[in-house]
Design an enzyme around this catalytic site. Structure first.
Site, PDB file in Angstrom:
ATOM      1  NE  ARG A 165       7.557 -16.394  -1.781  1.00 46.84           N
ATOM      2  CZ  ARG A 165       6.478 -16.158  -2.504  1.00 46.84           C
ATOM      3  NH1 ARG A 165       5.726 -15.110  -2.224  1.00 46.84           N
ATOM      4  NH2 ARG A 165       6.140 -16.939  -3.490  1.00 46.84           N
ATOM      5  CD  GLU A 207      -2.209  -5.370 -16.051  1.00 46.66           C
ATOM      6  OE1 GLU A 207      -2.842  -4.335 -16.313  1.00 46.66           O
ATOM      7  OE2 GLU A 207      -1.543  -5.511 -15.020  1.00 46.66           O
ATOM      8  CB  CYS A 253       0.865 -12.723  -7.987  1.00 48.44           C
ATOM      9  SG  CYS A 253       2.620 -12.751  -7.664  1.00 48.44           S
ATOM     10  CE1 TYR A 300       5.497   1.372 -16.135  1.00 50.28           C
ATOM     11  CE2 TYR A 300       6.553   3.388 -15.376  1.00 50.28           C
ATOM     12  CZ  TYR A 300       5.466   2.534 -15.377  1.00 50.28           C
ATOM     13  OH  TYR A 300       4.367   2.807 -14.611  1.00 50.28           O
ATOM     14  NE  ARG A 329       0.930  -2.735 -17.126  1.00 50.90           N
ATOM     15  CZ  ARG A 329       0.761  -3.463 -18.236  1.00 50.90           C
ATOM     16  NH1 ARG A 329       0.670  -4.778 -18.152  1.00 50.90           N
ATOM     17  NH2 ARG A 329       0.709  -2.891 -19.420  1.00 50.90           N
ATOM     18  NE  ARG A 359       0.863   6.073 -16.926  1.00 47.74           N
ATOM     19  CZ  ARG A 359       0.279   6.317 -15.770  1.00 47.74           C
ATOM     20  NH1 ARG A 359      -0.084   5.328 -14.995  1.00 47.74           N
ATOM     21  NH2 ARG A 359       0.042   7.547 -15.392  1.00 47.74           N
ATOM     22  NE  ARG A 377       1.932   0.918 -11.563  1.00 48.57           N
ATOM     23  CZ  ARG A 377       1.122   0.981 -12.608  1.00 48.57           C
ATOM     24  NH1 ARG A 377       0.195   1.888 -12.675  1.00 48.57           N
ATOM     25  NH2 ARG A 377       1.243   0.130 -13.593  1.00 48.57           N
TER      26      ARG A 377
END
Length: 120
Positions: free
Chosen positions: A63, A77, A74, A107, A89, A115, A7
Site C-alpha cells: 500500500r 504460511e 495477507c 526469490y 511469500r 523454488r 511468484r
C-alpha cells in the site's frame, strides 16, 4: 487479456516493521521490474508470512508503494518443520497475454533457492 500469476519470496533478518517494509517493498518492486509490469496490470496480490513474523502486515508495504487500489490479502504460511523462517511469500495476479513460461519468479535474501525448479 489473460490472467497470469507471478511468484516471489523474501526473508527478513529481524521481525521488525522496518525490516518487513523494506524487504517487501524491494520484492514487489523487483517482481514488477523483472517482468516489465506496471501497476495497471495488477489484479491482486496475495501475501503469506511465516508464523514468526508479527510486526506488520506485508500488504501495508505494498500500500505504501501506491497499491492502495489493488486488492491485497495477507495470510499466515503453514508451519512446516525445517521450512525457511522469517519469510514472506507473494503471489501477484496480473493481466498479461505473454506465455506463462516467460515470467520471472523472484526469490530474494534467504528465500533464494526455495523454488530452483522455476525459471529465474
Amino acid at each position: 487479456m489473460g490472467v497470469r500469476a507471478v511468484r516471489g519470496a523474501t526473508t527478513v533478518d529481524t521481525d521488525t516493521a522496518e525490516a518487513i517494509d523494506k524487504n517487501v517493498r524491494e520484492l514487489v518492486s523487483v517482481m514488477l521490474e523483472r517482468n516489465q509490469l506496471d501497476k495497471d496490470q495488477l489484479i491482486s496480490i496475495f501475501f503469506t508470512a511465516t508464523s514468526d513474523l508479527h510486526s506488520m502486515f506485508p500488504a501495508a508495504a505494498a500500500r505504501a508503494l501506491g497499491f492502495g487500489d489493488v486488492p491485497l490479502m495477507c495470510a499466515q504460511e503453514l508451519t512446516i518443520e525445517g521450512a525457511v523462517t522469517h519469510c514472506v511469500r507473494v503471489m501477484m495476479h496480473v493481466e498479461d497475454d505473454r506465455d506463462r513460461r516467460l515470467f520471472h519468479h523472484v526469490y530474494l535474501h534467504g528465500a533464494i533457492g526455495l523454488r530452483d525448479d522455476l525459471p529465474d
